[in-house]
Design a protein around this motif. Sequence first.
Motif, mmCIF file in Angstrom:
data_model
loop_
_atom_site.group_PDB
_atom_site.id
_atom_site.type_symbol
_atom_site.label_atom_id
_atom_site.label_comp_id
_atom_site.label_asym_id
_atom_site.label_seq_id
_atom_site.Cartn_x
_atom_site.Cartn_y
_atom_site.Cartn_z
ATOM 1 N N PHE A 147 -10.829 4.783 -8.058
ATOM 2 C CA PHE A 147 -11.677 3.522 -8.624
ATOM 3 C C PHE A 147 -11.203 2.346 -7.619
ATOM 4 O O PHE A 147 -9.994 2.467 -6.870
ATOM 5 C CB PHE A 147 -11.011 3.047 -10.058
ATOM 6 N N LEU A 148 -11.968 1.267 -7.893
ATOM 7 C CA LEU A 148 -11.500 -0.110 -7.056
ATOM 8 C C LEU A 148 -12.095 -1.217 -8.059
ATOM 9 O O LEU A 148 -12.833 -1.373 -8.320
ATOM 10 C CB LEU A 148 -12.368 0.040 -5.598
ATOM 11 N N MET A 150 -8.580 -6.374 -6.041
ATOM 12 C CA MET A 150 -7.423 -6.692 -6.570
ATOM 13 C C MET A 150 -6.575 -5.452 -6.743
ATOM 14 O O MET A 150 -5.298 -5.271 -6.697
ATOM 15 C CB MET A 150 -7.534 -7.154 -8.162
ATOM 16 N N ASN A 151 -7.238 -4.351 -7.023
ATOM 17 C CA ASN A 151 -6.311 -2.878 -7.318
ATOM 18 C C ASN A 151 -7.179 -1.776 -7.037
ATOM 19 O O ASN A 151 -8.238 -1.808 -7.356
ATOM 20 C CB ASN A 151 -6.195 -2.935 -8.795
ATOM 21 N N CYS A 152 -6.709 -0.808 -6.390
ATOM 22 C CA CYS A 152 -7.474 0.313 -5.883
ATOM 23 C C CYS A 152 -6.661 1.407 -5.816
ATOM 24 O O CYS A 152 -5.445 1.385 -5.645
ATOM 25 C CB CYS A 152 -8.163 -0.035 -4.431
ATOM 26 N N SER A 153 -7.362 2.771 -6.059
ATOM 27 C CA SER A 153 -6.731 4.062 -5.615
ATOM 28 C C SER A 153 -7.875 4.888 -5.256
ATOM 29 O O SER A 153 -8.703 5.398 -6.129
ATOM 30 C CB SER A 153 -5.932 4.474 -7.021
ATOM 31 N N PHE A 184 0.654 -1.364 -0.107
ATOM 32 C CA PHE A 184 -0.190 -0.068 -0.047
ATOM 33 C C PHE A 184 1.067 1.234 0.055
ATOM 34 O O PHE A 184 1.799 1.267 0.790
ATOM 35 C CB PHE A 184 -0.825 0.146 1.083
ATOM 36 N N TYR A 185 0.503 2.343 -0.603
ATOM 37 C CA TYR A 185 0.987 3.329 -0.740
ATOM 38 C C TYR A 185 0.308 4.374 -0.677
ATOM 39 O O TYR A 185 -0.884 4.743 -0.919
ATOM 40 C CB TYR A 185 2.055 3.519 -2.090
ATOM 41 N N PHE A 189 -4.396 13.398 -1.629
ATOM 42 C CA PHE A 189 -3.737 12.167 -1.487
ATOM 43 C C PHE A 189 -4.504 10.840 -2.040
ATOM 44 O O PHE A 189 -5.623 10.925 -2.295
ATOM 45 C CB PHE A 189 -3.529 11.899 -0.030
ATOM 46 N N ALA A 190 -3.579 9.915 -2.559
ATOM 47 C CA ALA A 190 -4.156 8.666 -3.195
ATOM 48 C C ALA A 190 -3.556 7.591 -2.318
ATOM 49 O O ALA A 190 -2.384 7.524 -2.159
ATOM 50 C CB ALA A 190 -3.754 8.875 -4.546
ATOM 51 N N GLU A 191 -4.491 6.803 -1.830
ATOM 52 C CA GLU A 191 -4.001 5.342 -1.115
ATOM 53 C C GLU A 191 -4.409 4.508 -2.181
ATOM 54 O O GLU A 191 -5.405 4.252 -2.395
ATOM 55 C CB GLU A 191 -4.991 5.074 0.149
ATOM 56 N N SER A 192 -3.241 3.724 -2.526
ATOM 57 C CA SER A 192 -3.289 2.992 -3.648
ATOM 58 C C SER A 192 -2.591 1.443 -3.066
ATOM 59 O O SER A 192 -1.564 1.387 -2.541
ATOM 60 C CB SER A 192 -2.566 3.223 -4.729
#
Length: 505
Positions: free
Chosen positions: A370-371, A381-384, A62-63, A415-418
């Motif tokens: 998106f998620l 599987m992938n999100c931001s 996670f970033y 901010f973006a939590e990805s």
Amino acid sequence: MAGVANTKSIVLGVLGVVFVVVGTVLVFLVPIMMDQQVEKNVRIDPSSGFAYEMWRDLPVPFYMSIYVFEVVNHKEVLLGEKPLLEERGPYVYREYKKKENITFNENGTVSFVEFRTLHFDPERSNGKEEDHVVVPNILVLGSSIMLEDLGIPIKWIISGAFSAFNEEAFINRTVKDILWGYENPFLDFLNTILPGKLPFKGKFGFFSDFNNSNSGVFTINTGMEDISQVQMIDSWNGLEQVDYWNSNQTNMINGTAGQMWPPFRKPSEPLEFYSPDACRSMKLVYEKEETFRGIPTFRYTAPNYLFANGTDYPPNEGFCPCVASGVQNVSSCRFNAPVFISFPHFYNADPSFLESVDGLHPTEELHSLFLDMHPLTGIPMNCSIKMQLNMLTKSVSGIVQTGKIKPVILPVLWFAESGYLDGPVYYTYYNILILMPVLLDYLQYVLIGIGLFFIVVALVLPFFKQDKCFLFWSSNKNVDESQESNAQKEKLNAPNGIVLLEARL
């Protein structure tokens, strides 16, 4: 020879029937087996191994990428000009999450506290934490608005205190100070004379209470009794609803904690989750089918009405007092500080917000969230997830530091939590929940196909000509040449002038 052919037909027929039966049974069993495998791996059960470890420690990377808006013309803003912003960053932090104090309750729920820590990642960042930027001083601009209704004499005292502590409307500090906090004597002074009135204690920073912290005690359903309720929130900090807003609907704590959802999702079902940082439940809606590294997913995005005001979307009336759609006032859960949230660069917001400042350029690609979720398991599987922090700035009579600032909701940072599934976790997940079901799915049709082929061969085999059936006879007579040709005669040496004829039928 006919008996041999019949035996082969029987053997092939029996094998064909067996294969067809096994394949047909698998057609019905594979979906059941897949559902059972999914349920086993998404329940919150310490005995489930892989799935439980993934839920507890979230080993996927996670970033948090933070972009700071520098006010380029802050001196002119004090004179009443429009703010000119310049985006700095991203300043990227590796985010680690781990659940602790895990307690399983008798009613089929589990309680936990999730701690998060962030570490600066210079290789992924565009800048250093030591970079200096000019941003609004929330201690001056925020507290001025919070104290706006006090009498002029008190505001003069506050203004004098600002001057005594050299506090101005805009500050020039390092990114590290602005985000994670710095010692501020004036903050201590304000908390002394206004105890409990300010959202900051100790260090002052926009994320000072975010690192090395937790988001409260979540109690969620384990799914052991009802898989459709797995991950759904039972309570947060012992509450089934909050009291920040003005209606029961907006105060409800809905959905999950935002990390996983119940399995077997349908496009018509939105994703709901409660965000302690936004102090409210949120909803994402299905947009389209996607794939992530070979895994089929549903893409979910934020609906246009997520931050709409009560006029444009009546169910949001409980979040008011509202401004124009696209920006939500969260001051009620931030000690009445004039704080607002929106999508980055005022994406999808009323054009008036964008027109009030210069330097913003909203685009769907960069600023929409998106998620991507695997619908069979309910695991992202992938999100931001992206959000922008804004504050109201304006001139307040009696406080000279606010100058002639025009009222504007000013972006401070976004901010973006990805995060995405990767490494051993991805391969384990792929093999157990993706590859194995696909192989079983193919196997059932392969068996049916082979079985049908064997049955067809078994039915046709008795009708094939037997190429090597021989008749022999002897003769002392001359053989007519036409007979010799038809019978495919072959003369062989034999005693006493006897001629042996071979007829191949």
